[in-house]
Design a protein around this motif. Structure first.
Motif, PDB file in Angstrom:
ATOM      1  N   SER A  30       0.829  -1.207   0.000  1.00 48.54           N
ATOM      2  CA  SER A  30       0.000   0.000   0.000  1.00 48.54           C
ATOM      3  C   SER A  30       0.862   1.256   0.000  1.00 48.54           C
TER       4      SER A  30
ATOM      5  N   ASN B   8       0.018   5.183  -0.841  1.00 48.45           N
ATOM      6  CA  ASN B   8      -0.878   5.404   0.287  1.00 48.45           C
ATOM      7  C   ASN B   8      -0.102   5.582   1.592  1.00 48.45           C
ATOM      8  N   THR B   9      -0.777   6.122   2.575  1.00 48.71           N
ATOM      9  CA  THR B   9      -0.225   6.222   3.919  1.00 48.71           C
ATOM     10  C   THR B   9      -0.930   5.195   4.787  1.00 48.71           C
TER      11      THR B   9
ATOM     12  N   SER C 164      -7.207   5.175   2.214  1.00 53.45           N
ATOM     13  CA  SER C 164      -6.533   5.518   0.966  1.00 53.45           C
ATOM     14  C   SER C 164      -7.502   6.303   0.082  1.00 53.45           C
ATOM     15  N   ASN C 165      -6.999   6.896  -1.008  1.00 54.61           N
ATOM     16  CA  ASN C 165      -7.866   7.614  -1.939  1.00 54.61           C
ATOM     17  C   ASN C 165      -8.957   6.692  -2.498  1.00 54.61           C
TER      18      ASN C 165
ATOM     19  N   GLU D 277     -11.767   8.774  -7.739  1.00 52.14           N
ATOM     20  CA  GLU D 277     -10.464   8.987  -7.105  1.00 52.14           C
ATOM     21  C   GLU D 277      -9.863  10.328  -7.543  1.00 52.14           C
TER      22      GLU D 277
END
Length: 213
Positions: free
Chosen positions: A117, A122-123, A169-170, A181
């Motif tokens: 991820s 993503n974070t 995440s987005n 998105e």
């Protein structure tokens, strides 16, 4: 193409164990294991590394300091992998550009998914880690009040900020809010512009610090 990873931990048992575990996944290539943050920074500057897994407490240079330098000087994405004993470092590590913050007691599959991820932009922060951040920031509020001016943002922007603060995440935000998105990315760009923040992790802290529910 495999995700290129380094592991920095001053405990040889942990770092070599992590290397063995991650090497069982075909998605990863473990380039090197290192003893401290300074070695990790130097390696990332001189080599093509996708993700640097960093312990927080290391001699010479800790994981927070290494995260800052790696984020500033390279394209490598720092991921903190640590224990609950390191609570006081969580906020600083994230402010310094950590793309993830996970506990060492996670099962290998969860760590694998987190690494993939992070590699995809993503974070990743566990819910328990977000709770720790919230606790920390609420304690600091007694010393310095910090409220977000809701009038700066649209309701949809506040929704996006709330989900970012939950570690979404987005793609997950898109599904939750029933928007594309691309639209999520536009909202994030708008939020960053209004706040002078630099990335989504700072949005999470900004949101939590303002105590917006």
């Amino acid at each position: 193409m495999k995700i290129k990873i380094i592991i920095a931990d001053d405990n040889s048992f942990i770092r070599e164990g992590m290397k063995i575990i991650l090497s069982t996944f075909e998605e990863f290539e473990i380039l090197q294991t290192l003893n401290d943050g300074r070695e990790a920074v130097e390696y990332c500057i001189n080599n093509d590394v996708d993700i640097a897994i960093l312990d927080v407490r290391m001699p010479d240079m800790n994981g927070v300091e290494a995260t800052k330098l790696i984020a500033e000087k390279t394209k490598t994405k720092p991921l903190i992998l640590t224990t609950f004993d390191d609570d006081e470092y969580i906020v600083d590590a994230i402010k310094n550009g950590a793309k993830g913050y996970l506990l060492k007691n996670n099962d290998p599959e969860k760590i694998k998914d987190a690494l993939i991820s992070v590699y995809n932009g993503n974070t990743v922060m566990q819910e328990v880690v977000l709770d720790k951040i919230k606790e920390h920031l609420k304690e600091n509020k007694r010393e310095k009040e910090c409220k977000i001016d809701r009038s700066l943002f649209t309701e949809r922007e506040l929704d996006v900020m709330s989900l970012i603060a939950k570690g979404y995440s987005n793609k997950e935000i898109s599904k939750t809010l029933f928007i594309s998105e691309g639209t999520v990315a536009n909202y994030i760009t708008s939020i960053l512009g209004k706040t002078s923040l630099e990335h989504r992790t700072q949005i999470a802290i900004y949101f939590i610090k303002g105590d917006l529910e």
